[in-house]
Design a protein around this motif. Structure first.
Motif, PDB file in Angstrom:
ATOM      1  N   HIS A 247       0.844  -1.217   0.000  1.00  0.00           N
ATOM      2  CA  HIS A 247       0.000   0.000   0.000  1.00  0.00           C
ATOM      3  C   HIS A 247       0.870   1.255   0.000  1.00  0.00           C
ATOM      4  N   GLY A 248       2.162   1.073  -0.202  1.00  0.00           N
ATOM      5  CA  GLY A 248       3.065   2.225  -0.322  1.00  0.00           C
ATOM      6  C   GLY A 248       3.672   2.700   0.994  1.00  0.00           C
ATOM      7  N   HIS A 249       3.491   1.950   2.074  1.00  0.00           N
ATOM      8  CA  HIS A 249       4.055   2.386   3.348  1.00  0.00           C
ATOM      9  C   HIS A 249       5.448   1.786   3.543  1.00  0.00           C
ATOM     10  N   GLN A 250       6.207   2.460   4.406  1.00  0.00           N
ATOM     11  CA  GLN A 250       7.510   1.905   4.802  1.00  0.00           C
ATOM     12  C   GLN A 250       7.323   1.190   6.130  1.00  0.00           C
ATOM     13  N   VAL A 251       7.949   0.030   6.283  1.00  0.00           N
ATOM     14  CA  VAL A 251       7.759  -0.699   7.543  1.00  0.00           C
ATOM     15  C   VAL A 251       9.106  -1.152   8.090  1.00  0.00           C
ATOM     16  N   ARG A 252       9.342  -0.889   9.362  1.00  0.00           N
ATOM     17  CA  ARG A 252      10.493  -1.515  10.016  1.00  0.00           C
ATOM     18  C   ARG A 252       9.948  -2.485  11.059  1.00  0.00           C
ATOM     19  N   MET A 253      10.392  -3.744  10.955  1.00  0.00           N
ATOM     20  CA  MET A 253       9.929  -4.759  11.915  1.00  0.00           C
ATOM     21  C   MET A 253      10.922  -4.887  13.053  1.00  0.00           C
ATOM     22  N   PHE A 254      10.410  -5.266  14.169  1.00  0.00           N
ATOM     23  CA  PHE A 254      11.232  -5.440  15.357  1.00  0.00           C
ATOM     24  C   PHE A 254      10.678  -6.619  16.134  1.00  0.00           C
ATOM     25  N   ASP A 255      11.542  -7.542  16.557  1.00  0.00           N
ATOM     26  CA  ASP A 255      11.092  -8.687  17.362  1.00  0.00           C
ATOM     27  C   ASP A 255      11.813  -8.600  18.704  1.00  0.00           C
ATOM     28  N   THR A 256      11.064  -8.601  19.788  1.00  0.00           N
ATOM     29  CA  THR A 256      11.707  -8.416  21.102  1.00  0.00           C
ATOM     30  C   THR A 256      12.325  -9.718  21.624  1.00  0.00           C
ATOM     31  N   CYS A 257      12.769 -10.581  20.699  1.00  0.00           N
ATOM     32  CA  CYS A 257      13.215 -11.900  21.143  1.00  0.00           C
ATOM     33  C   CYS A 257      14.627 -11.938  21.688  1.00  0.00           C
ATOM     34  N   HIS A 258      15.422 -10.897  21.484  1.00  0.00           N
ATOM     35  CA  HIS A 258      16.793 -10.971  21.988  1.00  0.00           C
ATOM     36  C   HIS A 258      16.772 -10.885  23.512  1.00  0.00           C
ATOM     37  N   PRO A 259      17.258 -11.932  24.183  1.00  0.00           N
ATOM     38  CA  PRO A 259      17.125 -11.946  25.647  1.00  0.00           C
ATOM     39  C   PRO A 259      17.856 -10.797  26.342  1.00  0.00           C
ATOM     40  N   HIS A 260      18.848 -10.214  25.648  1.00  0.00           N
ATOM     41  CA  HIS A 260      19.543  -9.090  26.301  1.00  0.00           C
ATOM     42  C   HIS A 260      18.870  -7.763  25.999  1.00  0.00           C
ATOM     43  N   MET A 261      17.833  -7.825  25.213  1.00  0.00           N
ATOM     44  CA  MET A 261      17.222  -6.568  24.801  1.00  0.00           C
ATOM     45  C   MET A 261      16.313  -5.990  25.884  1.00  0.00           C
ATOM     46  N   GLN A 262      16.511  -4.763  26.180  1.00  0.00           N
ATOM     47  CA  GLN A 262      15.684  -4.081  27.172  1.00  0.00           C
ATOM     48  C   GLN A 262      14.675  -3.192  26.437  1.00  0.00           C
ATOM     49  N   VAL A 263      13.665  -2.809  27.169  1.00  0.00           N
ATOM     50  CA  VAL A 263      12.656  -1.920  26.584  1.00  0.00           C
ATOM     51  C   VAL A 263      13.315  -0.660  26.004  1.00  0.00           C
ATOM     52  N   GLU A 264      14.371  -0.167  26.701  1.00  0.00           N
ATOM     53  CA  GLU A 264      15.033   1.065  26.231  1.00  0.00           C
ATOM     54  C   GLU A 264      15.530   0.929  24.789  1.00  0.00           C
ATOM     55  N   HIS A 265      15.967  -0.308  24.440  1.00  0.00           N
ATOM     56  CA  HIS A 265      16.497  -0.488  23.087  1.00  0.00           C
ATOM     57  C   HIS A 265      15.400  -0.346  22.034  1.00  0.00           C
ATOM     58  N   VAL A 266      14.218  -0.841  22.379  1.00  0.00           N
ATOM     59  CA  VAL A 266      13.102  -0.706  21.429  1.00  0.00           C
ATOM     60  C   VAL A 266      12.741   0.780  21.301  1.00  0.00           C
ATOM     61  N   VAL A 267      12.729   1.467  22.447  1.00  0.00           N
ATOM     62  CA  VAL A 267      12.383   2.897  22.441  1.00  0.00           C
ATOM     63  C   VAL A 267      13.403   3.671  21.605  1.00  0.00           C
ATOM     64  N   GLN A 268      14.678   3.318  21.811  1.00  0.00           N
ATOM     65  CA  GLN A 268      15.737   3.996  21.069  1.00  0.00           C
ATOM     66  C   GLN A 268      15.570   3.770  19.555  1.00  0.00           C
ATOM     67  N   ALA A 269      15.294   2.509  19.200  1.00  0.00           N
ATOM     68  CA  ALA A 269      15.113   2.197  17.771  1.00  0.00           C
ATOM     69  C   ALA A 269      13.925   2.976  17.210  1.00  0.00           C
ATOM     70  N   ALA A 270      12.861   3.090  17.993  1.00  0.00           N
ATOM     71  CA  ALA A 270      11.676   3.837  17.526  1.00  0.00           C
ATOM     72  C   ALA A 270      12.042   5.305  17.334  1.00  0.00           C
ATOM     73  N   GLU A 271      12.834   5.838  18.253  1.00  0.00           N
ATOM     74  CA  GLU A 271      13.219   7.252  18.133  1.00  0.00           C
ATOM     75  C   GLU A 271      14.063   7.485  16.887  1.00  0.00           C
ATOM     76  N   GLU A 272      14.980   6.544  16.637  1.00  0.00           N
ATOM     77  CA  GLU A 272      15.835   6.671  15.442  1.00  0.00           C
ATOM     78  C   GLU A 272      14.987   6.623  14.172  1.00  0.00           C
ATOM     79  N   GLU A 273      13.996   5.766  14.206  1.00  0.00           N
ATOM     80  CA  GLU A 273      13.162   5.534  13.022  1.00  0.00           C
ATOM     81  C   GLU A 273      12.213   6.712  12.758  1.00  0.00           C
ATOM     82  N   GLY A 274      11.760   7.362  13.837  1.00  0.00           N
ATOM     83  CA  GLY A 274      10.812   8.477  13.698  1.00  0.00           C
ATOM     84  C   GLY A 274       9.565   8.088  12.924  1.00  0.00           C
ATOM     85  N   PRO A 275       8.851   7.045  13.344  1.00  0.00           N
ATOM     86  CA  PRO A 275       7.695   6.583  12.559  1.00  0.00           C
ATOM     87  C   PRO A 275       6.477   7.490  12.705  1.00  0.00           C
ATOM     88  N   ASP A 276       5.525   7.309  11.786  1.00  0.00           N
ATOM     89  CA  ASP A 276       4.246   8.021  11.904  1.00  0.00           C
ATOM     90  C   ASP A 276       3.303   7.257  12.823  1.00  0.00           C
TER      91      ASP A 276
END
Ligand code: B12
Ligand code: SF4
Length: 512
Positions: A51-80
């Motif tokens: 439908h013409g959208h850009q998508v970045r997928m993220f899977d929280t499966c990395h056991p060392h991954m903290q919520v902060e990392h997802v937040v950081q990735a979202a900030e870098e991405e600047g999604p709508d």
């Protein structure tokens, strides 16, 4: 539009592949995770891109991954828009936490959630969690593009539950998608993760190191077992993709090098003709992978087993559930012990390598004798593997409704919980008795297997041992006999909490 799409999962259903099990020749920089791929977001991402959208997928499966990392990735991405996908009740606390942190960083970005639990609890979620802006009920393939098209007019999006002037608004339900052949195949390449075929256990039980993925060829199930959410999620309907569409995806997976595929269909064995065409296609195209699926023992397609074996189906899981007709009937399973025996022996006779039986213990009205009958039944069947799980109640199931009617669950206050039935239902054996009888049952089952089928048992252990350390294998074998220490207090219904009850009152009811 730019969409940041996260699959949120429970920690205990995935882990990194331990270094010593990693036999890949090159380090391609991809993370190796023992667990199922996030098929929901893999399915939706290409639809949105179409439908013409850009998508970045993220899977929280990395056991060392903290919520902060997802937040950081979202900030870098600047999604709508941020879309959170999750399956079950057990993940809701993690989703709430993630939504809170994401909103702290970027309060203006709308957060939409979806998946099985969200679909069943949409209005409650919005009443409960101010950080979630809306819920997409049911399938996302049509709903999500519609939502993105109408961000400023959410009232026009069927299936959306949202807030307006501080109130929760439930738009009309979207009809189930009729043509499942119209969508692109899931995106299994964008995430930098290789999923390793394994059992979700507390030891690294790797089944194979072949390139592995999941696939869905049909949706729903027309039955109504009392503990299952599927009939309400799929509105009692079974819908399917055509054999040609399924084979097209299988060909793609084969060409991408996948050699093990697990079908996550709720009931794959419904339609004999479809299975026959899929299997013929796999054989004709000489597809290389092995595959596994789940189904009911009474399915008409049980006579397709020789063809399934020929098409390289190496794993078949049946919902056996219990070894007494009394308990099967209480669970509204609508199957007989005879049908179980027939299906399992037919699967083995026709050469399906691993036939698994799902069993449920601690059902309402089930006695210790009944539980032992289930273990004895399992010992008699030609199953290769089995799992004995305790019955749990989830919202959306007939059992949940029964507990509301019996005054055990208060839907207003308990909607976000899930319960082990032995913790809340006086007609269910208490936990201590369940654990005791389960240990006894496992001892009987293991002894019978070793005595009556030593070669098959050896072969099975050798299969597990191929990718597991000896110590882990021993731990796995020992785990049914391990004395269970409670890692968390059992979840209890509000009414028991009010009455300060740690156990249901069992005085009046005798179940032993
Ligand atoms: C495969 C599977 C698993 C796999 C995990 C898969 C994975 N990715 O990690 C395993 C075996 C590990 C597993 C474990 C569990 N599971 Co499970 N699982 C399933 C199963 C059979 C299929 C899921 C699937 O692959 N679907 C295919 C994809 C394409 O569908 P989907 O993810 O739902 O996505 C669609 C829509 O939901 C929607 N959508 C999805 N995300 C989003 C996001 C947005 C924003 C929108 C708008 C829409 C949207 O669009 C998608 C396409 O239509 C479902 C049954 C089912 N039919 O849903 C049960 C199911 C989800 N599981 C269930 C349960 C209970 C569990 C466990 C708690 C079991 C246990 N006691 O341990 C655990 C918890 C796992 C966890 N939360 O991490 C229940 C949930 C019930 C509930 N109310 O909570 C289900 C419904 C089964 C049932 N019989 O009731 N599970
Ligand atoms: S447990 Fe299996 S057979 Fe029963 S309703 Fe659920 S999917 Fe259908």
């Amino acid at each position: 539009m730019n969409v940041f799409m996260v699959y949120v999962r429970d920690e205990n259903f995935c882990r990194l592949l331990p270094k010593e099990l990693d036999r890949s020749r090159s380090d391609n920089g991809r993370i190796k995770v023992m667990g199922f791929p996030p098929l929901g977001i893999q399915t939706l991402a290409p639809v949105l891109r179409g439908h013409g959208h850009q998508v970045r997928m993220f899977d929280t499966c990395h056991p060392h991954m903290q919520v902060e990392h997802v937040v950081q990735a979202a900030e870098e991405e600047g999604p709508d828009v941020i879309a959170l996908s999750f399956l079950s009740t057990t993940t809701y606390p993690a989703v709430k936490n993630l939504a809170r942190q994401l909103k702290l960083g970027e309060p203006q970005i709308p957060i939409i959630v979806g998946g099985a639990f969200a679909s069943m609890n949409s209005d409650r979620i919005l009443g409960d969690c101010p950080d979630i802006d809306c819920v997409g009920v049911g399938e996302g393939e049509e709903l999500l593009p519609d939502y993105l098209r109408n961000l400023s007019d959410p009232g026009s999006v069927d299936g959306l539950v949202w807030r307006h002037a501080g109130k929760v608004v439930q738009n009309v339900l979207r009809p189930l998608i009729r043509d499942l052949n119209q969508f692109p195949y899931p995106d299994r390449t964008s995430l930098p993760i290789d999923y390793i075929e394994s059992l979700p256990l507390d030891v690294p039980a790797v089944l194979s190191l072949d390139k592995f993925c999941t696939m869905q060829t049909s949706r729903g199930c027309p039955y109504s077992c009392i503990y299952c959410d599927i009939p309400s999620l799929s509105r009692g309907k079974w819908r399917y993709r055509s054999p040609e569409h399924v084979l097209g995806e299988m060909q793609q997976l084969n060409d991408l090098g996948y050699r093990s595929i697990y079908l996550t269909d709720d009931h794959f064995l419904v339609n004999r003709k479809r299975i026959s065409e899929v299997c013929q296609g796999i054989i004709k195209r000489r597809l290389q992978f092995q595959w596994g699926c789940e189904g009911r023992v009474d399915a008409v397609a049980v006579d397709q087993l020789p063809l399934m074996k020929k098409a390289n189906c190496t794993y078949l899981a049946f919902g056996v559930e219990a070894g007494t007709q009394k308990v099967l009937d209480r669970l509204n399973k609508k199957q007989t012990l005879k049908q179980v025996e027939y299906a399992v022996s037919k699967a083995k006779r026709h050469g399906i390598k691993r036939v698994h039986g799902f069993f449920i213990i601690s059902s309402p009205g089930e006695t210790e004798k009944d539980v032992m009958a289930s273990f004895r039944f399992a010992a008699r069947l030609k199953l290769d593997t089995f799992g004995f799980n305790r019955l749990c109640a989830y919202r959306g199931t007939p059992l949940w409704q029964e507990y509301i009617n019996r005054g055990i669950i208060d839907d207003e206050r308990d909607w976000h919980k899930w319960f082990k039935c032995s913790d809340i239902d006086p007609t269910v054996l208490p936990s201590a008795a369940v654990n005791r009888v389960r240990m006894k049952g496992y001892a009987l089952l293991f002894a019978r297997r070793i005595l009556c089928r030593p070669i098959r048992t050896y072969k099975l252990l050798r299969m597990f041992g191929r990718h597991m350390k000896k110590f882990d294998l021993l731990k796995l074998l020992w785990s049914p006999f391990r004395r269970r220490t409670l890692t968390r207090n059992p979840e209890l219904p509000a009414m028991m909490i009010d009455l300060e009850l740690a156990e249901p009152i069992r005085d009046i009811v005798s179940i032993t």
